[in-house]
Enzyme design. Structure first.
Site, mmCIF file in Angstrom:
data_model
loop_
_atom_site.group_PDB
_atom_site.id
_atom_site.type_symbol
_atom_site.label_atom_id
_atom_site.label_comp_id
_atom_site.label_asym_id
_atom_site.label_seq_id
_atom_site.Cartn_x
_atom_site.Cartn_y
_atom_site.Cartn_z
ATOM 1 N N CYS A 52 -46.719 63.309 -71.480
ATOM 2 C CA CYS A 52 -47.623 62.952 -70.506
ATOM 3 C C CYS A 52 -47.432 62.432 -69.263
ATOM 4 C CB CYS A 52 -48.466 61.730 -71.444
ATOM 5 S SG CYS A 52 -49.838 60.778 -70.770
ATOM 6 N N SER B 248 -47.450 60.055 -67.374
ATOM 7 C CA SER B 248 -47.036 58.793 -67.254
ATOM 8 C C SER B 248 -45.932 59.062 -68.026
ATOM 9 C CB SER B 248 -47.699 58.029 -68.039
ATOM 10 O OG SER B 248 -49.400 57.598 -67.806
ATOM 11 N N HIS C 76 -43.967 60.580 -63.865
ATOM 12 C CA HIS C 76 -44.171 59.651 -63.014
ATOM 13 C C HIS C 76 -43.215 58.812 -62.832
ATOM 14 C CE1 HIS C 76 -48.621 60.372 -62.408
ATOM 15 N NE2 HIS C 76 -48.886 59.750 -62.801
ATOM 16 N N HIS D 200 -44.582 57.820 -75.516
ATOM 17 C CA HIS D 200 -45.584 56.554 -76.100
ATOM 18 C C HIS D 200 -46.763 57.598 -76.145
ATOM 19 C CE1 HIS D 200 -46.939 58.459 -71.967
ATOM 20 N NE2 HIS D 200 -47.963 58.054 -71.817
ATOM 21 N N CYS E 7 -52.124 58.916 -76.873
ATOM 22 C CA CYS E 7 -52.212 58.700 -75.230
ATOM 23 C C CYS E 7 -53.551 60.067 -75.207
ATOM 24 C CB CYS E 7 -51.154 58.237 -74.902
ATOM 25 S SG CYS E 7 -51.709 58.504 -72.807
HETATM 26 P P1 CND Z 1 -51.846 66.554 -65.655
HETATM 27 O O1 CND Z 1 -49.926 66.677 -65.026
HETATM 28 O O2 CND Z 1 -51.857 67.038 -67.231
HETATM 29 O O3 CND Z 1 -52.580 67.232 -65.773
HETATM 30 C C1 CND Z 1 -52.717 66.826 -64.231
HETATM 31 C C2 CND Z 1 -54.559 67.605 -63.583
HETATM 32 O O4 CND Z 1 -55.031 67.803 -62.146
HETATM 33 C C3 CND Z 1 -53.641 69.401 -63.708
HETATM 34 O O5 CND Z 1 -54.218 70.451 -64.391
HETATM 35 C C4 CND Z 1 -53.784 69.771 -61.968
HETATM 36 O O6 CND Z 1 -53.446 70.868 -62.305
HETATM 37 C C5 CND Z 1 -54.713 68.912 -61.631
HETATM 38 N N1 CND Z 1 -54.738 68.547 -59.940
HETATM 39 C C6 CND Z 1 -53.483 67.964 -59.182
HETATM 40 N N2 CND Z 1 -54.253 67.918 -58.286
HETATM 41 C C7 CND Z 1 -55.211 68.179 -57.761
HETATM 42 C C8 CND Z 1 -56.250 67.715 -57.197
HETATM 43 N N3 CND Z 1 -55.679 67.571 -56.168
HETATM 44 N N4 CND Z 1 -57.471 68.266 -57.560
HETATM 45 C C9 CND Z 1 -57.905 68.828 -58.955
HETATM 46 N N5 CND Z 1 -56.847 69.178 -59.835
HETATM 47 C C10 CND Z 1 -55.887 68.872 -59.296
HETATM 48 O O7 CND Z 1 -51.340 65.188 -66.101
HETATM 49 P P2 CND Z 1 -52.408 64.192 -67.455
HETATM 50 O O8 CND Z 1 -53.127 64.682 -67.890
HETATM 51 O O9 CND Z 1 -50.972 63.810 -68.857
HETATM 52 O O10 CND Z 1 -52.337 62.755 -67.242
HETATM 53 C C11 CND Z 1 -53.099 62.359 -65.624
HETATM 54 C C12 CND Z 1 -52.766 60.974 -64.993
HETATM 55 O O11 CND Z 1 -53.599 60.494 -66.131
HETATM 56 C C13 CND Z 1 -51.665 60.428 -64.728
HETATM 57 O O12 CND Z 1 -51.779 59.878 -63.900
HETATM 58 C C14 CND Z 1 -51.518 60.457 -65.820
HETATM 59 O O13 CND Z 1 -50.578 59.134 -65.687
HETATM 60 C C15 CND Z 1 -52.226 58.991 -66.374
HETATM 61 C C16 CND Z 1 -52.794 58.369 -67.511
HETATM 62 C C17 CND Z 1 -53.390 57.565 -67.740
HETATM 63 C C18 CND Z 1 -53.518 56.302 -68.542
HETATM 64 C C19 CND Z 1 -54.527 54.977 -68.364
HETATM 65 O O14 CND Z 1 -53.899 54.155 -69.514
HETATM 66 N N6 CND Z 1 -55.688 54.865 -67.533
HETATM 67 C C20 CND Z 1 -52.741 57.304 -69.877
HETATM 68 N N7 CND Z 1 -51.897 57.989 -69.591
HETATM 69 C C21 CND Z 1 -52.148 58.539 -68.884
HETATM 70 ZN ZN ZN Z 2 -49.867 58.905 -71.675
#
Ligand code: CND
Ligand code: ZN
Length: 366
Positions: free
Chosen positions: A40, A42, A45, A61, A168
């Protein structure tokens, strides 16, 4: 026992795949053999130095596995059970748990952010020194110990590699739609960022019966995937202004806008995509210390913005529901798994994620 794990020491360095000592489960804890753990953003990061974490830590996770042994007093699972692991083990007794918001559990969130069991200590060690567990799990390991409250038993015919994704990405994405936003059938939804989590926001919106589902990404192949997951419209934000495009497709803006990247500028875009009275849900994890600026005048139009932690998960309720949806063909999980890596390939898996090549990768540690 000796286990193999991927250990984070400091940002901008590859994880070290090493042998660690794993202490057996104490009272209220469970030893789990990890079948698969999803990769993931996260976790990335931490590696990219955007969010701090205890060091050294076993990352991972988003995991599922098989119970090998249980500590004293464990009643809800037994050896042989298949389980999905929760990165916010909820205590069931704090004010948040009592009012039905177990994802905000005081004790579970403290354990998660420290990378420990509920008693404040981790079970991994190397040369006598503690090694912490991302999300009270540490899933990039052949075995781990987790709190009983962090285990959800699932049916045994559910494939464990698919089940891991429920830990997740799927819970977070589908949950943001169903638990946090409570998207209404027929309403319009925009999803900014269609990676492993965002694709699950898209499929959550489809499950909820949303009207227009507008997927936004900067990569054409993510937008193609988003169509498979139920998007009715796509916007390539590398080619056009995504706010204008969304407001053209859904005149006046959407009812619900989700940010699933973790950047202040895309949070602002999502907010600007929402209509009068609309709801913006921030799912992405922003860099530590980041701030978002919003046009204050918009509050006069009763726009709302909220975060969604773990998709508002009530794991013992939501995980079995998601399993049933998959088993009955209504939740897509197979299509999410782009690649499978051995534990030794973990750094390649993170490089692929950073380059945007995958929907999700999973690591199979054994
Ligand atoms: P992943 O890297 O798979 O997806 C991110 C997507 O965003 C990619 O497809 C990128 O191409 C796209 N992207 C990047 N920049 C832009 C932009 N400017 N405009 C449009 N699209 C763009 O990441 P993920 O899906 O594994 O995780 C996404 C977020 O969610 C990340 O910050 C992660 O830490 C967070 C997250 C949150 C939670 C929670 O509990 N809230 C749990 N897990 C993950
Ligand atoms: Zn996650």
């Amino acid at each position: 026992m000796q286990v193999k794990a991927a250990v984070f020491y400091r940002p901008h360095e590859p994880l070290a795949v090493q042998e660690l000592e794993l202490e057996g489960p104490r009272a209220g804890e469970v030893l789990v053999r990890i079948a698969a753990c999803g990769v993931c953003h996260s976790d990335l990061h931490f590696i990219d130095g955007l969010v701090p974490i205890a060091s050294p830590s076993v990352l991972g996770h988003e995991a599922a596995g098989v119970v090998e042994a249980v500590g004293a007093g464990v009643a809800s699972v037994q050896p042989g059970d298949h389980v999905v692991l929760s990165f916010i083990p909820s205590c069931g007794r704090c004010q948040y748990c009592v009012v039905g918001r177990p994802n905000l559990c005081t004790i579970g969130n403290r354990a998660m952010s420290r990378g420990t069991m509920l008693d404040g200590t981790p079970r991994f060690a190397r040369e006598g020194r503690p090694v912490y567990q991302m999300g009270s799990i540490g899933g990039f390991a052949s075995y781990t110990v987790v709190p009983e409250a962090g285990c959800v038993k699932i049916r045994e015919d559910m494939p464990l590699d698919r089940a891991a994704l429920l830990g997740c990405g799927v819970m977070t994405g589908v949950g943001a739609v169903i638990n946090t936003a409570r998207v209404q059938a027929g309403s319009d939804v925009a999803v900014v960022g269609c990676g492993g989590v965002g694709l699950n926001v898209v499929q959550g919106a489809a499950l909820a019966g949303a009207g227009r589902i507008i997927a936004i990404d900067v990569l054409a192949h993510k937008l193609e995937l988003a169509r498979q997951f139920g998007a009715t419209h796509t916007v390539d934000a590398s080619r056009e202004d995504p706010v204008e495009a969304v407001r053209r497709i859904s005149p006046g803006g959407v009812d619900y806008a989700f940010e699933v990247i973790g950047r202040p500028e895309t949070v602002r875009q999502a907010f600007d995509m929402a209509r009068r009275g609309g709801l913006t849900v921030v799912v992405g994890v922003p860099p530590a210390g980041a701030e978002v600026s919003l046009p204050a005048g918009a509050f006069l139009t009763e726009k709302t913005i909220t975060g969604s932690a773990y998709g508002g998960a009530r794991m013992p309720v939501d995980v079995p529901r998601l399993v049933e949806l998959y088993m009955s063909g209504r939740l897509k999980l197979d299509e999410l798994i782009s690649r499978v890596y051995p534990l030794e390939g973990i750094n390649d898996a993170f490089d692929a994620l950073r380059r945007g090549e995958v929907a999700r990768s999973i690591v199979t540690p054994l």
